[in-house]
Design a protein around this motif. Sequence first.
Motif, PDB file in Angstrom:
ATOM      1  N   HIS A 325       0.813  -1.212   0.000  1.00  0.00           N
ATOM      2  CA  HIS A 325       0.000   0.000   0.000  1.00  0.00           C
ATOM      3  C   HIS A 325       0.848   1.265   0.000  1.00  0.00           C
ATOM      4  O   HIS A 325       0.490   2.289  -0.572  1.00  0.00           O
ATOM      5  CB  HIS A 325      -0.921  -0.026   1.229  1.00  0.00           C
ATOM      6  CG  HIS A 325      -1.858   1.124   1.321  1.00  0.00           C
ATOM      7  ND1 HIS A 325      -1.821   2.055   2.325  1.00  0.00           N
ATOM      8  CD2 HIS A 325      -2.871   1.506   0.502  1.00  0.00           C
ATOM      9  CE1 HIS A 325      -2.777   2.952   2.142  1.00  0.00           C
ATOM     10  NE2 HIS A 325      -3.416   2.651   1.049  1.00  0.00           N
ATOM     11  N   SER A 326       2.012   1.196   0.679  1.00  0.00           N
ATOM     12  CA  SER A 326       2.890   2.373   0.737  1.00  0.00           C
ATOM     13  C   SER A 326       4.340   1.933   0.889  1.00  0.00           C
ATOM     14  O   SER A 326       4.621   0.889   1.473  1.00  0.00           O
ATOM     15  CB  SER A 326       2.493   3.275   1.916  1.00  0.00           C
ATOM     16  OG  SER A 326       2.667   2.596   3.152  1.00  0.00           O
ATOM     17  N   ALA A 328       8.195   3.809   1.834  1.00  0.00           N
ATOM     18  CA  ALA A 328       8.990   4.994   2.180  1.00  0.00           C
ATOM     19  C   ALA A 328      10.450   4.561   2.276  1.00  0.00           C
ATOM     20  O   ALA A 328      10.769   3.607   3.001  1.00  0.00           O
ATOM     21  CB  ALA A 328       8.519   5.587   3.503  1.00  0.00           C
ATOM     22  N   TYR A 359       5.191  -6.996  -5.597  1.00  0.00           N
ATOM     23  CA  TYR A 359       5.332  -5.550  -5.834  1.00  0.00           C
ATOM     24  C   TYR A 359       6.677  -5.258  -6.516  1.00  0.00           C
ATOM     25  O   TYR A 359       6.745  -4.479  -7.475  1.00  0.00           O
ATOM     26  CB  TYR A 359       5.232  -4.787  -4.510  1.00  0.00           C
ATOM     27  CG  TYR A 359       5.438  -3.296  -4.652  1.00  0.00           C
ATOM     28  CD1 TYR A 359       4.422  -2.476  -5.137  1.00  0.00           C
ATOM     29  CD2 TYR A 359       6.651  -2.704  -4.309  1.00  0.00           C
ATOM     30  CE1 TYR A 359       4.596  -1.109  -5.268  1.00  0.00           C
ATOM     31  CE2 TYR A 359       6.857  -1.336  -4.439  1.00  0.00           C
ATOM     32  CZ  TYR A 359       5.819  -0.550  -4.914  1.00  0.00           C
ATOM     33  OH  TYR A 359       6.008   0.816  -5.057  1.00  0.00           O
ATOM     34  N   ALA A 410       6.884   7.746   9.300  1.00  0.00           N
ATOM     35  CA  ALA A 410       6.428   6.883   8.200  1.00  0.00           C
ATOM     36  C   ALA A 410       5.754   5.629   8.746  1.00  0.00           C
ATOM     37  O   ALA A 410       4.734   5.163   8.205  1.00  0.00           O
ATOM     38  CB  ALA A 410       7.620   6.503   7.314  1.00  0.00           C
ATOM     39  N   LYS A 413       2.329   6.636  10.105  1.00  0.00           N
ATOM     40  CA  LYS A 413       1.410   6.944   9.010  1.00  0.00           C
ATOM     41  C   LYS A 413       0.835   5.660   8.410  1.00  0.00           C
ATOM     42  O   LYS A 413      -0.378   5.559   8.141  1.00  0.00           O
ATOM     43  CB  LYS A 413       2.140   7.746   7.935  1.00  0.00           C
ATOM     44  CG  LYS A 413       1.251   8.138   6.759  1.00  0.00           C
ATOM     45  CD  LYS A 413       2.032   8.943   5.722  1.00  0.00           C
ATOM     46  CE  LYS A 413       1.132   9.289   4.530  1.00  0.00           C
ATOM     47  NZ  LYS A 413       1.895  10.045   3.486  1.00  0.00           N
ATOM     48  N   ALA A 414       1.705   4.668   8.192  1.00  0.00           N
ATOM     49  CA  ALA A 414       1.245   3.395   7.630  1.00  0.00           C
ATOM     50  C   ALA A 414       0.322   2.673   8.612  1.00  0.00           C
ATOM     51  O   ALA A 414      -0.717   2.120   8.231  1.00  0.00           O
ATOM     52  CB  ALA A 414       2.442   2.513   7.285  1.00  0.00           C
ATOM     53  N   ALA A 417      -3.097   4.098   8.749  1.00  0.00           N
ATOM     54  CA  ALA A 417      -3.877   3.715   7.565  1.00  0.00           C
ATOM     55  C   ALA A 417      -4.357   2.261   7.657  1.00  0.00           C
ATOM     56  O   ALA A 417      -5.060   1.781   6.768  1.00  0.00           O
ATOM     57  CB  ALA A 417      -3.036   3.905   6.307  1.00  0.00           C
ATOM     58  N   ASP A 419      -2.280  -0.339   7.815  1.00  0.00           N
ATOM     59  CA  ASP A 419      -1.361  -1.242   7.127  1.00  0.00           C
ATOM     60  C   ASP A 419      -0.545  -2.067   8.119  1.00  0.00           C
ATOM     61  O   ASP A 419      -0.273  -1.626   9.245  1.00  0.00           O
ATOM     62  CB  ASP A 419      -0.375  -0.453   6.258  1.00  0.00           C
ATOM     63  CG  ASP A 419      -1.048   0.262   5.105  1.00  0.00           C
ATOM     64  OD1 ASP A 419      -2.212  -0.078   4.823  1.00  0.00           O
ATOM     65  OD2 ASP A 419      -0.424   1.155   4.515  1.00  0.00           O
ATOM     66  N   GLY A 435       4.245  -0.503   3.837  1.00  0.00           N
ATOM     67  CA  GLY A 435       2.907  -0.753   4.383  1.00  0.00           C
ATOM     68  C   GLY A 435       2.163  -1.736   3.487  1.00  0.00           C
ATOM     69  O   GLY A 435       2.049  -1.522   2.280  1.00  0.00           O
TER      70      GLY A 435
END
Length: 613
Positions: A325-326, A328, A359, A410, A413-414, A417, A419, A435
């Motif tokens: 999903h993310s 960093a 991914y 970071a 933040k994940a 969300a 994650d 994430g």
Amino acid sequence: MKMNLWFNEHKQLLAGTVGGLVLISWLLGWLHVSALAMAVMYVGGVVGTVPIASRAFGALKAKTISIELLVTIACIGALAIGEPNEAAIVTFLFLFGDVLEERTLAKTRSAVKDLTEMAPQQADVLQDDGSLVATDIDDIDEGMRVVVRPGGQVPVDGTVVAGTGDTLEAVITGEARPVAKATGDDVFAGTTLDSGTLTIETTAAGDDTTFGQIVELVEEAQDAQAPVARFIDKFARYYTPAVLVIAIIVGLVSRDISLAITMLVLGCPGALVIGAPVANVAGIGRAAGSGILFKGGATVASLAKADTLMLDKTGTITTGKMAVHSVAAFNGDQNEALGILAGIEAGSVHPLAKAIVQYADGQKVAQAAVPDMETIKGRGLASADGQYLVGNERLLAEHAITVAADVDAAVKKAQNAGDSVVILAANGLVRLVVGVNDIVRPDAAAGLAALKKAGVKKIVMLTGDNRAAAERIAADLPIDEVQAELLPSEKVEAVKTAQANGAQVAFVGDGINDAPALATADIGVGMGGGTAVALDTADVVLVRPQFNTLSQAVSLARGTTNVTTQNIVIAVGTVALLLLGLLVGIVHMGSGMLVHEVSILLVIGNAMRLLRK
């Protein structure tokens, strides 16, 4: 022993012979040939008594006083006092009940029989020169490649290495719709190729396949007794001599031998003895046809009593099909760090690892060469020299890796969300914060609601993931409690705490990471998707990992337990009423034995309800 085997093999012939002699005797009596009618009835009584007496004698040699002993004494007594019609009718009904019981059990075992008959016997093995050779299943080894054409049966467990097609997997999962297969997909022995042609590399053949294990599990489960069935066996062991003693006392006090003999016959708890096993076999057989595997009658009883359901998250509440999903990056090039992380995760089967590798492949990032990694439970992976670390913040803290403010931001933040966060550290520096998110099973909400309706009082999610991710998933589901960021040992403690508070706990997991919790719970349920590991780990296996199947398993367990209880009430109630009727003079041997056999039909019919879809 040989005589008993012969009698068992010819139950139907014996019952038919005795029944035929009874009818002939009645016909002769109607024609007023009384002496011949009586002689024929004596023959019928003797023919019927001999096999029952043989079984009673066999039981006595094993130091067991059986129900057959009651019938034998009663029939010999009836013949001795000049009542051959009673002996013949009683033995006919007893033998006929045996035949009916055998046929009923055979019918309730039809799920296993159907599976066994579907077992593949041969496979077309691909040779080095491209030719195909028909080979017996027993001669196929792991790594061999087999070819399956349209309409053919998949003969082995394996992975598709060439071709595409649709398979019918109802025999394994209970799912009626065709399932698309392509290169890299797993296939199961016993399924049918509806369309296309597949080349399959064998991972298991014969009894080692998922199909073979399913057959073995269901056979073992149907032969295993529930606690109530074991209780009934013990009850019958003491009940039989008790009836003998009471009949002797009644005979001595009343000086009525006919009354004592009748009491022996009517006191036989036939419906009690058959009621629990037939319900157990019917319930387990019915479940097997829906892709639900109970490992024995005790398992059925335990699941029926479960009032607290504890579930793993990843692969259980969610599909386990996760996606990145993310991403960093810190302290260097992102693609370089992603290549290192993909190289580390390439050897893992964990859903997070698969998502990261997919991914990286999608980003066309090559996997870097990395050293062997060691698994650290509940934290992640570490190389022997500490050069590479992949996992959570606990892992970094244990290796004295400093988490800078931007890295911490970071991570938060994940997590906010929802994650699951994977951190890569290399040479003492954090390189990536990834994430990864999961997908909730589409039937989770409805399935969990159905479990609440079925009588489950509390549903608890236990997960090793962060609380934000867990609570995000639980928010839209009828989950009463969330316990997050747990190690496997902490999941076990959560189960033990609930048990200490009086809960009957069913734990649902994937059968791999959750093995300790599955073993600790009162009942372990594996939503394994047909994997061999799940089959080995849990008490109940849902071959098709869906929540509607889980709620169906609970309903079937409760239904089977209820039917068993109903059968016990019918059986005990019938014997009590017959003995009461006998003592007040409104029941006699012929009518009483008829009611006795009708009660056996009732418990069998009641159990057969479990086979309905």
